[in-house]
Structures are given as structure tokens and as C-alpha cells.
Design an enzyme around this catalytic site. Structure first.
Site, PDB file in Angstrom:
ATOM      1  CG  ASP A 106       7.811  70.411 -71.218  1.00  0.00           C
ATOM      2  OD1 ASP A 106       8.403  71.578 -71.329  1.00  0.00           O
ATOM      3  OD2 ASP A 106       7.365  69.739 -70.121  1.00  0.00           O
TER       4      ASP A 106
ATOM      5  CE  LYS B 229      14.172  74.206 -60.624  1.00  0.00           C
ATOM      6  NZ  LYS B 229      13.404  73.436 -61.940  1.00  0.00           N
TER       7      LYS B 229
ATOM      8  CG  HIS C  64      10.742  72.781 -67.524  1.00  0.00           C
ATOM      9  ND1 HIS C  64       9.731  72.422 -66.687  1.00  0.00           N
ATOM     10  CD2 HIS C  64      10.320  72.772 -68.723  1.00  0.00           C
ATOM     11  CE1 HIS C  64       8.680  71.832 -67.489  1.00  0.00           C
ATOM     12  NE2 HIS C  64       9.200  71.853 -68.767  1.00  0.00           N
TER      13      HIS C  64
ATOM     14  CE1 TYR D  13      10.941  73.327 -58.098  1.00  0.00           C
ATOM     15  CE2 TYR D  13       9.548  71.250 -58.406  1.00  0.00           C
ATOM     16  CZ  TYR D  13       9.854  72.709 -58.933  1.00  0.00           C
ATOM     17  OH  TYR D  13       9.248  73.419 -59.661  1.00  0.00           O
TER      18      TYR D  13
END
Length: 188
Positions: free
Chosen positions: A168, A72, A62, A132
Site C-alpha cells: 500500500d 463485498k 484494494h 467480510y
């Protein structure tokens, strides 16, 4: 905190200092001062958490397009994952290259992924929680993904995925994504 370089420039493994005794342990999971002392200047604005029930769950690859690209800082707070970053910055000498790192609740490692990278992970145990930080807000209109098993990227996933989201399962390759997206532009 130790900051370890990976084979991809700008992607780092962070190993926090962990202080333990017979009661348990303590660590700083985030310190702006320590990050800046390590040369990483990031203003995180959002915390996210995911839970995956089964081993073999794959989430990714992603990314978000400009102007909402995200850096991130990831860690597994329960279980173990194999975490992957793929450089998708146009013109980068490492474009299409990837790095993978095992993150677990036990090793307490974190992976810093800068803007301009696609990200994904596969769970290596059941009952996995991943947390995250992101330096930009999620924007659905800037959301994108790339096929997890794109042969041009060649990620060596340690296990075959058992569970993929519908999104996905249908993800295009990096070449297909570049050919069909007019805004395929990433942060630096």
C-alpha cells in the site's frame, strides 16, 4: 434489516435487527432472503477475516480486475473502522468518488460494496477484527490497489495512518493505474 442508501449509487449501509435482553443479544448477520427483498442479489462464495493490532492501521485501497471482481459485505466484529468505497467503474458518472462509513462492533452496521469499487479501511481503535463476504474468489493475478491518499479522490480519512503495508505504501494513483494497466476493466 434496514437498507440505507449512501451518496454513491449501489453502495448501501445495512443495519440488522438486534434482539437483546439481560443475557446479551442476537442478530442475523446475513440473510439471502432479506438481501433479495431489498433488491440486492449476490451469491457470496468466500468469507474473510482480518485482524489489526493498532489504531491507525490502513488497509487499501484494494480491488480485483475482471473476471474476478468482487462485491463485498463488511462488518467490524471487534473495535471500530472507517470503511471506504471508491467507484472505479469506467464510464460511471460517479467515477473516482468515495463514501466512508464508521463500522463498529457496537453499531453492528455493515457496508455493501458492489463490484467495480476499490475498498479500504482505517482502524479507529486498537485490536480490530473485520469480517467480510465476497461474491468471487480471491485471484492474485487480478489483484490491484490504488494510493490511499490520492489527491484526485480526496478521501477525508478521520486520522492519519500509522501503519501501511509495503504494497500500500507503493500504490499508484488512480490515474497512474489506469494509464499503466491494459486490463483496467471492472464489473458492473
Amino acid at each position: 434489516m434496514d437498507v440505507l442508501e449512501t451518496k454513491l449509487k449501489d453502495v448501501y449501509i445495512l443495519e440488522p435487527q438486534v434482539f437483546g435482553d439481560d443475557r446479551g443479544w442476537f442478530m442475523e448477520s446475513w440473510s439471502k432472503r432479506k438481501m433479495e427483498n431489498a433488491g440486492l442479489f449476490v451469491d457470496f462464495v468466500q468469507d474473510n477475516q482480518s485482524y489489526s493490532a493498532q489504531k491507525g492501521t490502513l488497509r487499501g485501497l484494494h480491488y480485483q480486475l475482471n473476471p474476478m471482481c468482487q462485491a463485498k459485505l463488511l462488518r467490524a466484529t471487534r473495535g471500530t473502522i472507517f470503511d471506504v468505497a471508491v467507484d472505479i467503474r469506467k464510464g460511471s458518472p460517479q467515477f473516482g468518488q468515495w463514501v466512508g462509513v464508521e463500522l463498529s462492533a457496537e453499531n453492528k452496521r455493515q457496508l455493501f460494496i458492489p463490484r467495480g469499487f476499490a475498498h479500504g479501511f482505517i482502524t479507529l481503535t486498537d485490536d480490530v477484527e473485520v469480517q467480510y463476504k465476497a461474491d468471487n474468489y480471491y485471484a492474485p493475478e487480478c489483484d490491484g490497489n490504488i494510493c490511499w491518499n490520492d489527491s484526485d479522490i480526496g478521501i477525508a480519512w478521520p486520522i492519519d495512518p500509522v501503519i501501511l503495508s509495503a504494497k500500500d505504501q507503493k500504490a499508484p494513483t488512480l490515474k497512474e493505474r489506469m494509464a499503466t494497466s491494459l486490463n483496467f476493466v471492472y464489473g458492473e
